[in-house]
Design an enzyme around this catalytic site. Sequence first.
Site, PDB file in Angstrom:
ATOM      1  N   HIS A  76       0.860  -1.187   0.000  1.00 35.63           N
ATOM      2  CA  HIS A  76       0.000   0.000   0.000  1.00 35.63           C
ATOM      3  C   HIS A  76       0.896   1.236   0.000  1.00 35.63           C
ATOM      4  O   HIS A  76       1.998   1.213   0.549  1.00 35.63           O
ATOM      5  CB  HIS A  76      -0.835  -0.047   1.281  1.00 35.63           C
ATOM      6  CG  HIS A  76      -1.924   0.964   1.381  1.00 35.63           C
ATOM      7  ND1 HIS A  76      -1.701   2.263   1.785  1.00 35.63           N
ATOM      8  CD2 HIS A  76      -3.253   0.878   1.158  1.00 35.63           C
ATOM      9  CE1 HIS A  76      -2.849   2.923   1.817  1.00 35.63           C
ATOM     10  NE2 HIS A  76      -3.806   2.102   1.434  1.00 35.63           N
TER      11      HIS A  76
ATOM     12  N   ASP B 219       2.698  -4.720   8.120  1.00 35.29           N
ATOM     13  CA  ASP B 219       1.486  -3.916   7.993  1.00 35.29           C
ATOM     14  C   ASP B 219       0.299  -4.879   8.102  1.00 35.29           C
ATOM     15  O   ASP B 219       0.035  -5.665   7.188  1.00 35.29           O
ATOM     16  CB  ASP B 219       1.520  -3.207   6.627  1.00 35.29           C
ATOM     17  CG  ASP B 219       0.208  -2.522   6.276  1.00 35.29           C
ATOM     18  OD1 ASP B 219      -0.796  -2.755   6.967  1.00 35.29           O
ATOM     19  OD2 ASP B 219       0.201  -1.764   5.288  1.00 35.29           O
TER      20      ASP B 219
ATOM     21  N   GLN C 257      -4.853  -5.104   6.618  1.00 30.39           N
ATOM     22  CA  GLN C 257      -5.868  -5.954   5.988  1.00 30.39           C
ATOM     23  C   GLN C 257      -5.975  -7.321   6.645  1.00 30.39           C
ATOM     24  O   GLN C 257      -6.883  -8.088   6.330  1.00 30.39           O
ATOM     25  CB  GLN C 257      -5.548  -6.142   4.497  1.00 30.39           C
ATOM     26  CG  GLN C 257      -5.709  -4.881   3.678  1.00 30.39           C
ATOM     27  CD  GLN C 257      -7.142  -4.395   3.609  1.00 30.39           C
ATOM     28  OE1 GLN C 257      -8.088  -5.169   3.723  1.00 30.39           O
ATOM     29  NE2 GLN C 257      -7.323  -3.108   3.406  1.00 30.39           N
TER      30      GLN C 257
ATOM     31  N   LYS D  85     -10.490  -0.895  10.297  1.00 31.93           N
ATOM     32  CA  LYS D  85     -10.592  -2.110   9.455  1.00 31.93           C
ATOM     33  C   LYS D  85     -10.921  -3.321  10.327  1.00 31.93           C
ATOM     34  O   LYS D  85     -10.952  -4.454   9.850  1.00 31.93           O
ATOM     35  CB  LYS D  85      -9.271  -2.358   8.725  1.00 31.93           C
ATOM     36  CG  LYS D  85      -8.696  -1.125   8.067  1.00 31.93           C
ATOM     37  CD  LYS D  85      -8.567  -1.240   6.595  1.00 31.93           C
ATOM     38  CE  LYS D  85      -7.747  -0.070   6.080  1.00 31.93           C
ATOM     39  NZ  LYS D  85      -8.127   0.347   4.754  1.00 31.93           N
TER      40      LYS D  85
ATOM     41  N   CYS E  66      -4.720   2.703  -3.689  1.00 25.89           N
ATOM     42  CA  CYS E  66      -3.473   3.117  -3.008  1.00 25.89           C
ATOM     43  C   CYS E  66      -2.397   2.042  -3.153  1.00 25.89           C
ATOM     44  O   CYS E  66      -1.624   1.796  -2.212  1.00 25.89           O
ATOM     45  CB  CYS E  66      -3.719   3.415  -1.530  1.00 25.89           C
ATOM     46  SG  CYS E  66      -4.857   4.750  -1.262  1.00 25.89           S
TER      47      CYS E  66
HETATM   48  N1  PMP Z   1      -1.936  -0.707   4.511  1.00 22.71           N
HETATM   49  C1  PMP Z   1      -2.884  -1.431   3.916  1.00 22.71           C
HETATM   50  C2  PMP Z   1      -2.546  -2.820   3.417  1.00 22.71           C
HETATM   51  C3  PMP Z   1      -4.163  -0.916   3.770  1.00 22.71           C
HETATM   52  O1  PMP Z   1      -5.111  -1.640   3.162  1.00 22.71           O
HETATM   53  C4  PMP Z   1      -4.449   0.382   4.244  1.00 22.71           C
HETATM   54  C5  PMP Z   1      -5.823   1.002   4.081  1.00 22.71           C
HETATM   55  N2  PMP Z   1      -6.402   0.812   2.841  1.00 22.71           N
HETATM   56  C6  PMP Z   1      -3.434   1.084   4.868  1.00 22.71           C
HETATM   57  C7  PMP Z   1      -2.185   0.513   4.978  1.00 22.71           C
HETATM   58  C8  PMP Z   1      -3.652   2.462   5.405  1.00 22.71           C
HETATM   59  O2  PMP Z   1      -4.554   2.422   6.458  1.00 22.71           O
HETATM   60  P1  PMP Z   1      -5.125   3.765   7.106  1.00 22.71           P
HETATM   61  O3  PMP Z   1      -5.610   4.605   5.973  1.00 22.71           O
HETATM   62  O4  PMP Z   1      -6.214   3.293   8.008  1.00 22.71           O
HETATM   63  O5  PMP Z   1      -3.996   4.396   7.836  1.00 22.71           O
END
Ligand code: PMP
Length: 486
Positions: free
Chosen positions: A204, A281, A284, A307, A445
């Site tokens: 991401h 990270d 997900q 999430k 993203c």
């Molecule tokens: N890493 C991953 C794999 C994600 O899916 C996301 C959110 N789509 C993020 C980081 C960022 O999360 P947040 O916007 O809640 O900080």
Amino acid sequence: MTTPDVPDLRTLLRAPAQTPAQTPVPAPAAVPTPVPADVPAAPAEVPGVPAPVPAGTPAAPAPVPTAAPEDALAALPATAPGGFTPEQARKDVPILHRTVNGHPLVWLDNGATTQKPRQVIEALSAYYGAANSNIHRGAHTMAREATELYEAGRTAVAEFLGAASPENIAFVRGTTEGINLVAQSWGRSVLQPGDEILVPVLEHHSNIVPWQLLAKETHARVVPVPLTPEGEIDQKAYADLLSARTQLVVVSQASNVLGTVPPVAEMAALAHRYDARVLVDGAQAVAHMPVDVRRLGADFYVFSGHKLFAPTGIGALYMTPEMMGAMRPWQGGGNMIESVSFERTTFAPVPHLLEAGTGHISGVVGLLAAIDWLRSFDREAVTAYENALMTYATQAMATVPGLEVIGSAAERIAVLTFTLAGHDPASVADWLDRDGIAVRAGHHCAQPALAHYGLESAARASFALYNTSDEVDQLVASLRRLQAGA
Ligand code: PMP
């Protein structure tokens, strides 16, 4: 409205956890269950949309596929091993009972954010109705109660992640802030010119850009780790890229765009042989599989509460004791100091060192409630159910003419990113929305991961424990109608 009863809340605070602690941390507090507060049990009516069905509405029948797109489809077992059915979760989530554009909502945008059970909504109301206070610094009863709640949240997160101690947990706004915190608090003082940060192409943007910024500042290098055609991290290339220059390896425990679940524990073990640190990270992963940070070998682990069925604006960072010792102040302010003078300021120990200013106290309360809610289910059974739903959805989607699913990793969470011949992803999402089906379209993203497939954009259906095979059928039926020009 009468004032909620404080002794009652304090009793709840001291109630034992529902499940035994996995780790030698102090007993966690239970979630503050509803006090008689004026929280609407169901979401507000949306103009032009029929009123939502109130929470507590009898659960829908078991998820028998009603309109399987093809006879050849395998039936999804109504119950996962361990006894989990999605209705057990659905009945708690009021928003799932609303309508959108005249259709019952089908929420397949769980990768973006998850919907909240009433236990979380009510915990927020109970907190603000009976326990709101700032924490740590007040010398009165309510400040102590709020502090207890906040620290109970830290304990719950530690247990949820399999951490050795609540001290390993710092609260952050979410995954993005957690990663930036590590980059600034740890990376800035550790990285030297020429050091390398290995970043899989799968990541991401929030697990790419902070490292690019850090590399620029420290003259370190971000090294992309390539993907296989299936969308897995190329393990041979990864092993070859590791070297004495590698200071950090970052990796998602599950990809938000391809669903890939990489072999994180093996990758971490390999990184440690080079004395590199590993940041995982978990954005997900946390909602979809039990997590054990120590078994994974993570030096850092980050996730977002939203999430995980909790509110937005709260998340957590896990650090090993060794990494705790390497953290430096990254934001200055109240709560993170021992004493301040113009001659000499001294700092509080980690995790407080990393939590400048007033934290998101109600967010922690909501996170505590969400963790407790999730722990009321058999996590292994939930994962088994989601895997079965993913298999079912994959087969069902294959019956849509011109539909191509992106990525085919051997291990995946229930995320299906796809393109549909003749339609751009935004118009696919728009079409589905008219049927009350929420999917995301765009680059998710994760532009480098999509670029690996020559794409700039795709549609994504991402599932959670409350989704049913019936909803998969509705998604597929709607896509087939779009392809048929109906
Ligand atoms: N890493 C991953 C794999 C994600 O899916 C996301 C959110 N789509 C993020 C980081 C960022 O999360 P947040 O916007 O809640 O900080």
